[in-house]
Design a protein around this motif. Structure first.
Motif, PDB file in Angstrom:
ATOM      1  N   GLU A  56      15.828   7.208  -8.358  1.00 31.80           N
ATOM      2  CA  GLU A  56      17.068   6.446  -8.514  1.00 31.80           C
ATOM      3  C   GLU A  56      16.828   4.936  -8.521  1.00 31.80           C
ATOM      4  OE1 GLU A  56      19.598   6.842  -4.942  1.00 31.80           O
ATOM      5  OE2 GLU A  56      17.843   7.792  -4.026  1.00 31.80           O
ATOM      6  N   PHE A  57      15.643   4.488  -8.084  1.00 32.15           N
ATOM      7  CA  PHE A  57      15.332   3.055  -8.068  1.00 32.15           C
ATOM      8  C   PHE A  57      14.679   2.637  -9.373  1.00 32.15           C
ATOM      9  CE2 PHE A  57      15.524   4.155  -3.564  1.00 32.15           C
ATOM     10  CZ  PHE A  57      16.335   3.145  -3.087  1.00 32.15           C
ATOM     11  N   LYS A  58      15.041   1.437  -9.845  1.00 31.52           N
ATOM     12  CA  LYS A  58      14.525   0.907 -11.103  1.00 31.52           C
ATOM     13  C   LYS A  58      14.015  -0.522 -10.891  1.00 31.52           C
ATOM     14  CE  LYS A  58      16.327   4.566 -13.113  1.00 31.52           C
ATOM     15  NZ  LYS A  58      15.455   5.709 -13.491  1.00 31.52           N
ATOM     16  N   GLY A  59      13.270  -1.018 -11.877  1.00 31.77           N
ATOM     17  CA  GLY A  59      12.870  -2.430 -11.895  1.00 31.77           C
ATOM     18  C   GLY A  59      11.705  -2.766 -11.004  1.00 31.77           C
ATOM     19  N   PHE A  60      10.676  -1.922 -10.989  1.00 33.33           N
ATOM     20  CA  PHE A  60       9.529  -2.166 -10.120  1.00 33.33           C
ATOM     21  C   PHE A  60       8.584  -3.205 -10.696  1.00 33.33           C
ATOM     22  CE2 PHE A  60      10.861   2.173  -9.095  1.00 33.33           C
ATOM     23  CZ  PHE A  60      11.047   2.032  -7.740  1.00 33.33           C
ATOM     24  N   VAL A  61       7.869  -3.904  -9.809  1.00 28.21           N
ATOM     25  CA  VAL A  61       6.806  -4.829 -10.195  1.00 28.21           C
ATOM     26  C   VAL A  61       5.502  -4.241  -9.660  1.00 28.21           C
ATOM     27  CG1 VAL A  61       5.884  -7.167  -9.962  1.00 28.21           C
ATOM     28  CG2 VAL A  61       8.361  -6.804 -10.076  1.00 28.21           C
ATOM     29  N   ASN A  62       4.604  -3.859 -10.571  1.00 29.40           N
ATOM     30  CA  ASN A  62       3.326  -3.258 -10.160  1.00 29.40           C
ATOM     31  C   ASN A  62       3.576  -2.101  -9.181  1.00 29.40           C
ATOM     32  OD1 ASN A  62       0.659  -2.694  -9.716  1.00 29.40           O
ATOM     33  ND2 ASN A  62       0.111  -4.740  -8.963  1.00 29.40           N
ATOM     34  N   LYS A  63       4.093  -1.005  -9.711  1.00 33.77           N
ATOM     35  CA  LYS A  63       4.576   0.109  -8.888  1.00 33.77           C
ATOM     36  C   LYS A  63       3.523   0.674  -7.939  1.00 33.77           C
ATOM     37  CE  LYS A  63       7.426   4.267  -9.280  1.00 33.77           C
ATOM     38  NZ  LYS A  63       8.134   5.164 -10.213  1.00 33.77           N
ATOM     39  N   ASP A  64       2.247   0.546  -8.283  1.00 38.40           N
ATOM     40  CA  ASP A  64       1.187   1.105  -7.431  1.00 38.40           C
ATOM     41  C   ASP A  64       0.929   0.257  -6.187  1.00 38.40           C
ATOM     42  OD1 ASP A  64       0.794   3.193  -9.207  1.00 38.40           O
ATOM     43  OD2 ASP A  64      -0.721   2.102 -10.365  1.00 38.40           O
ATOM     44  N   SER A  65       1.477  -0.951  -6.151  1.00 37.40           N
ATOM     45  CA  SER A  65       1.208  -1.844  -5.010  1.00 37.40           C
ATOM     46  C   SER A  65       2.500  -2.335  -4.368  1.00 37.40           C
ATOM     47  CB  SER A  65       0.368  -3.042  -5.470  1.00 37.40           C
ATOM     48  OG  SER A  65      -0.870  -2.624  -5.973  1.00 37.40           O
ATOM     49  N   CYS A  66       3.499  -1.485  -4.286  1.00 35.33           N
ATOM     50  CA  CYS A  66       4.760  -1.898  -3.671  1.00 35.33           C
ATOM     51  C   CYS A  66       5.400  -0.743  -2.923  1.00 35.33           C
ATOM     52  CB  CYS A  66       5.720  -2.449  -4.727  1.00 35.33           C
ATOM     53  SG  CYS A  66       6.294  -1.227  -5.922  1.00 35.33           S
ATOM     54  N   PHE A  67       6.333  -1.089  -2.064  1.00 38.69           N
ATOM     55  CA  PHE A  67       7.059  -0.100  -1.272  1.00 38.69           C
ATOM     56  C   PHE A  67       8.539  -0.479  -1.241  1.00 38.69           C
ATOM     57  CE2 PHE A  67       2.761  -0.182   0.336  1.00 38.69           C
ATOM     58  CZ  PHE A  67       2.432   1.173   0.439  1.00 38.69           C
ATOM     59  N   GLU A 181      -5.483   2.305  12.013  1.00 42.13           N
ATOM     60  CA  GLU A 181      -4.874   2.336  10.689  1.00 42.13           C
ATOM     61  C   GLU A 181      -5.937   2.653   9.641  1.00 42.13           C
ATOM     62  OE1 GLU A 181      -1.616  -1.035  10.241  1.00 42.13           O
ATOM     63  OE2 GLU A 181      -3.470  -1.846  11.067  1.00 42.13           O
ATOM     64  N   THR A 182      -5.546   3.443   8.665  1.00 46.71           N
ATOM     65  CA  THR A 182      -6.399   3.603   7.498  1.00 46.71           C
ATOM     66  C   THR A 182      -6.217   2.353   6.633  1.00 46.71           C
ATOM     67  OG1 THR A 182      -4.667   4.675   6.196  1.00 46.71           O
ATOM     68  CG2 THR A 182      -6.038   6.097   7.568  1.00 46.71           C
ATOM     69  N   ASP A 183      -7.083   2.170   5.645  1.00 41.17           N
ATOM     70  CA  ASP A 183      -6.957   1.015   4.751  1.00 41.17           C
ATOM     71  C   ASP A 183      -5.613   1.033   4.028  1.00 41.17           C
ATOM     72  OD1 ASP A 183      -9.411   0.065   5.488  1.00 41.17           O
ATOM     73  OD2 ASP A 183     -10.489   0.941   3.786  1.00 41.17           O
ATOM     74  N   GLU A 184      -5.172   2.230   3.646  1.00 41.33           N
ATOM     75  CA  GLU A 184      -3.889   2.359   2.949  1.00 41.33           C
ATOM     76  C   GLU A 184      -2.735   1.960   3.864  1.00 41.33           C
ATOM     77  OE1 GLU A 184      -1.176   5.766   0.672  1.00 41.33           O
ATOM     78  OE2 GLU A 184      -3.251   6.209   1.251  1.00 41.33           O
ATOM     79  N   GLU A 185      -2.778   2.411   5.134  1.00 39.84           N
ATOM     80  CA  GLU A 185      -1.735   2.058   6.099  1.00 39.84           C
ATOM     81  C   GLU A 185      -1.765   0.562   6.416  1.00 39.84           C
ATOM     82  OE1 GLU A 185      -1.356   6.202   8.703  1.00 39.84           O
ATOM     83  OE2 GLU A 185      -2.894   4.705   9.201  1.00 39.84           O
ATOM     84  N   LYS A 186      -2.957   0.002   6.495  1.00 35.19           N
ATOM     85  CA  LYS A 186      -3.086  -1.424   6.778  1.00 35.19           C
ATOM     86  C   LYS A 186      -2.446  -2.257   5.669  1.00 35.19           C
ATOM     87  CE  LYS A 186      -6.524  -4.770   8.329  1.00 35.19           C
ATOM     88  NZ  LYS A 186      -7.969  -5.009   8.632  1.00 35.19           N
ATOM     89  N   PHE A 187      -2.672  -1.845   4.398  1.00 33.29           N
ATOM     90  CA  PHE A 187      -2.062  -2.545   3.277  1.00 33.29           C
ATOM     91  C   PHE A 187      -0.541  -2.416   3.331  1.00 33.29           C
ATOM     92  CE2 PHE A 187      -0.360  -2.301  -1.083  1.00 33.29           C
ATOM     93  CZ  PHE A 187      -0.603  -3.602  -1.477  1.00 33.29           C
ATOM     94  N   LYS A 188      -0.071  -1.215   3.610  1.00 34.77           N
ATOM     95  CA  LYS A 188       1.378  -0.973   3.692  1.00 34.77           C
ATOM     96  C   LYS A 188       2.015  -1.836   4.777  1.00 34.77           C
ATOM     97  CE  LYS A 188       4.691   2.757   4.683  1.00 34.77           C
ATOM     98  NZ  LYS A 188       4.823   4.204   4.997  1.00 34.77           N
ATOM     99  N   HIS A 189       1.409  -1.852   5.964  1.00 30.54           N
ATOM    100  CA  HIS A 189       1.985  -2.599   7.081  1.00 30.54           C
ATOM    101  C   HIS A 189       1.906  -4.113   6.864  1.00 30.54           C
ATOM    102  CE1 HIS A 189       0.911   1.188   9.581  1.00 30.54           C
ATOM    103  NE2 HIS A 189       2.096   1.297   9.002  1.00 30.54           N
TER     104      HIS A 189
END
Length: 432
Positions: A56-67, A181-189
Motif C-alpha cells: 500500500e506504500f508508494k514513492g520509495f527512494v532506494n527501496k533496498d536501503s530504507c524502512f 546486533e547483526t550488521d543488518e540490525e545495526k544498519f536498521k537501528h
C-alpha cells in the motif's frame, strides 16, 4: 386544551432543568494549539519500525536501503483504557487512523527521511530531508531540522478528532541501546527517528479585572496546567513561582482563589470557578502554606515537618537522590551551608530512592550530618504518588524548599548554578 397546555408546561420545566446553568463565578477558557513560549517539557517519542514494507506504500527512494516507520498520535495505553472504561468499542479503535508514517533510509552517501504529511501513504509527494549520517555528533544538530505542522487524529473520551500538532522529526540512532546486533540490525537501528513535540494548548481569560494566560498539556503522569499574566512569559521550570496544577486544584491569582473545575481536550476547554469564603488552603509555591507531611528517616522512624521545624523555627528541605548527578555535585556546597547556618535552620535531605542503604552510605561518607530521610520511589520514574512529592510538586532534582515553623513556604528553587546561588543569597539575607 387545558391538558395540552399542562403537558407543554411540564415539558418546558423538564427542558429548563436539564440545561446546565452557567454559574456567575464560572470562567470558561477556550484553548487553541500553540507552540510559542512553551512552558512544558518537550516530549521525545520514538518512531516504530513496520515489520515489512507493504504494497500500500508508494514513492520509495532506494527501496533496498530504507524502512517504513510510524508514530502513534494516540498511545495504546489510552486506547486500552478507553475500551476498558466502556468509552470506546474495540471495533471502533482503528489504529491506522492514529499513525504518522515516515520513510527513513540511506541513498548516495546521504541519510534521509520523508514524512507522509498528507497521510496518503505515498512518499513521492512529500518533502525529502537529507543530512549527513554523522549529524547527531554535532551539539546543535536539532537546529538543522524544521518543525512541521501536521494535522493528526487524537482520542478524547470516545471521540476520535482531528487536531494540529507541531513535531520536529530527528535522527536518533542512540535512542535505544542494543547489546548484540547483526550488521543488518545495526544498519536498521542507525536509521531510527524520533519526534520532538513542540505544541501545547493555550488560552486567555479575564479575572479580577486582569488578563491571564493558561497553558495546558497532557503529560506522562496526567494533565498539567500552568498560569501566567497574559502580557508576560511563563516562568521557567527552575523559577520559585513556577507551578504545575491539575484539575480540581486550587490556584491563587493575585489575592483571589480559583478552583480548576474541569478540563476537556475535545473541544479544548478549561473551566475555573472563583472560590468565596475560603477559610484555609494548602499549596506548594512560595507564599503558600505546606501541609504537615509525615516523613521517614533512614531507619523507618516517622516525624512531621512541623516537629522538624519547631526547634530552630525554620526548615530547609532538600529533595535529592544518589542517582542524581547534579545533587551530588552540590553536596560539598550543602555541607558548607549547614556548617554556616545550622544554628538558625534545620536541614532535612529527603532522598527519592527504593533502598535506604546507598543513601545511608553516601550521607556518612560525605558528612551530611543532619536529618536524612527517604521517600520510597523508583528513581527517574516521575512517580508523584508519594503525598509529599505530589503535594509539593517535586518534579526537578535537587529541589530546595525553605519553610518557617508554621510551614509558610518562604523560598523554593531547583538545580545548581544561578538557582543554587539564589538559595545561598536568601539564606544570607535571612540569617546574617
Amino acid at each position: 386544551m387545558k391538558t395540552n397546555i399542562f403537558l407543554l408546561g411540564v415539558l418546558l420545566i423538564i427542558i429548563s432543568c436539564g440545561k446546565k446553568e452557567k454559574k456567575s463565578s464560572e470562567i470558561i477558557v477556550d484553548l487553541n494549539v500553540n507552540k510559542i513560549d512553551n512552558p512544558f517539557s518537550k516530549s521525545m517519542l520514538p518512531l516504530m519500525f513496520l515489520d515489512s514494507i507493504k504494497d500500500e506504500f508508494k514513492g520509495f527512494v532506494n527501496k533496498d536501503s530504507c524502512f517504513v516507520m510510524y508514530l502513534n498520535t494516540v498511545s495504546s495505553r489510552d486506547v486500552k483504557n478507553a475500551i476498558k472504561e466502556g468509552k470506546l468499542k474495540k471495533q471502533n479503535s482503528d489504529s491506522t487512523l492514529t499513525k504518522i508514517y515516515a520513510l527513513s533510509g540511506f541513498n548516495k552517501g546521504k541519510q534521509y527521511y520523508i514524512i507522509d504529511s498528507n497521510s496518503n501513504k505515498n512518499f513521492s509527494d512529500d518533502e525529502l530531508v537529507e543530512f549527513s549520517k554523522s549529524i547527531t555528533h554535532n551539539e546543535n544538530y536539532r537546529d538543522s531540522f524544521n518543525i512541521k505542522r501536521i494535522e493528526v487524529t487524537k482520542l478524547s473520551g470516545d471521540n476520535f478528532h482531528n487536531q494540529e500538532t507541531y513535531l520536529q522529526f530527528l535522527p536518533a540512532p542512540d535512542y535505544f541501546t542494543y547489546k548484540k546486533e547483526t550488521d543488518e540490525e545495526k544498519f536498521k537501528h542507525s536509521l531510527q527517528l524520533a519526534a520532538l513535540k513542540h505544541d501545547f494548548l493555550y488560552g486567555t481569560f479575564r479575572a479580577n479585572n486582569k488578563e491571564y494566560g493558561v497553558g495546558v498539556n497532557k503529560g506522562l503522569f496526567g494533565d498539567e496546567i500552568i498560569f501566567k499574566n497574559a502580557n508576560t512569559k511563563f516562568y521557567p521550570p527552575n523559577h520559585q513561582l513556577f507551578a504545575k496544577y491539575k484539575p480540581r486544584d486550587t490556584v491563587k491569582l493575585d489575592n483571589k482563589y480559583y478552583r480548576i473545575d474541569s478540563l476537556s481536550f475535545y473541544p479544548p476547554k478549561l473551566i475555573i470557578d472563583e472560590i468565596n469564603n475560603l477559610e484555609f488552603i494548602y499549596g506548594f509555591r512560595t507564599n503558600d502554606i505546606s501541609k504537615n507531611y509525615v516523613i521517614n528517616d533512614l531507619k523507618g522512624d516517622t516525624i512531621t515537618l512541623k516537629n522538624l521545624a519547631k526547634e530552630k523555627g525554620f526548615l530547609l528541605l532538600d529533595f535529592w537522590g544518589t542517582w542524581c548527578a547534579p545533587c551530588k555535585e552540590l553536596t560539598p556546597e550543602l555541607v558548607n551551608l549547614h556548617q554556616k547556618y545550622s544554628d538558625h535552620i534545620q536541614f532535612a535531605s529527603l532522598a527519592f530512592e527504593l533502598d535506604p542503604k546507598p543513601v545511608l552510605e553516601y550521607t556518612k561518607t560525605n558528612q551530611m550530618n543532619w536529618y536524612n530521610g527517604i521517600i520510597k520511589g523508583k528513581p527517574k520514574s516521575g512517580d508523584m504518588s508519594s503525598p509529599i512529592i505530589g503535594g509539593l510538586r517535586i518534579e526537578c532534582y535537587p529541589t530546595f524548599i525553605i519553610m518557617d515553623s508554621n510551614l509558610n513556604i518562604l523560598y523554593r528553587t531547583c538545580g545548581g548554578g544561578d538557582n543554587y546561588l539564589g538559595l545561598m543569597a536568601f539564606l544570607k539575607s535571612k540569617f546574617e
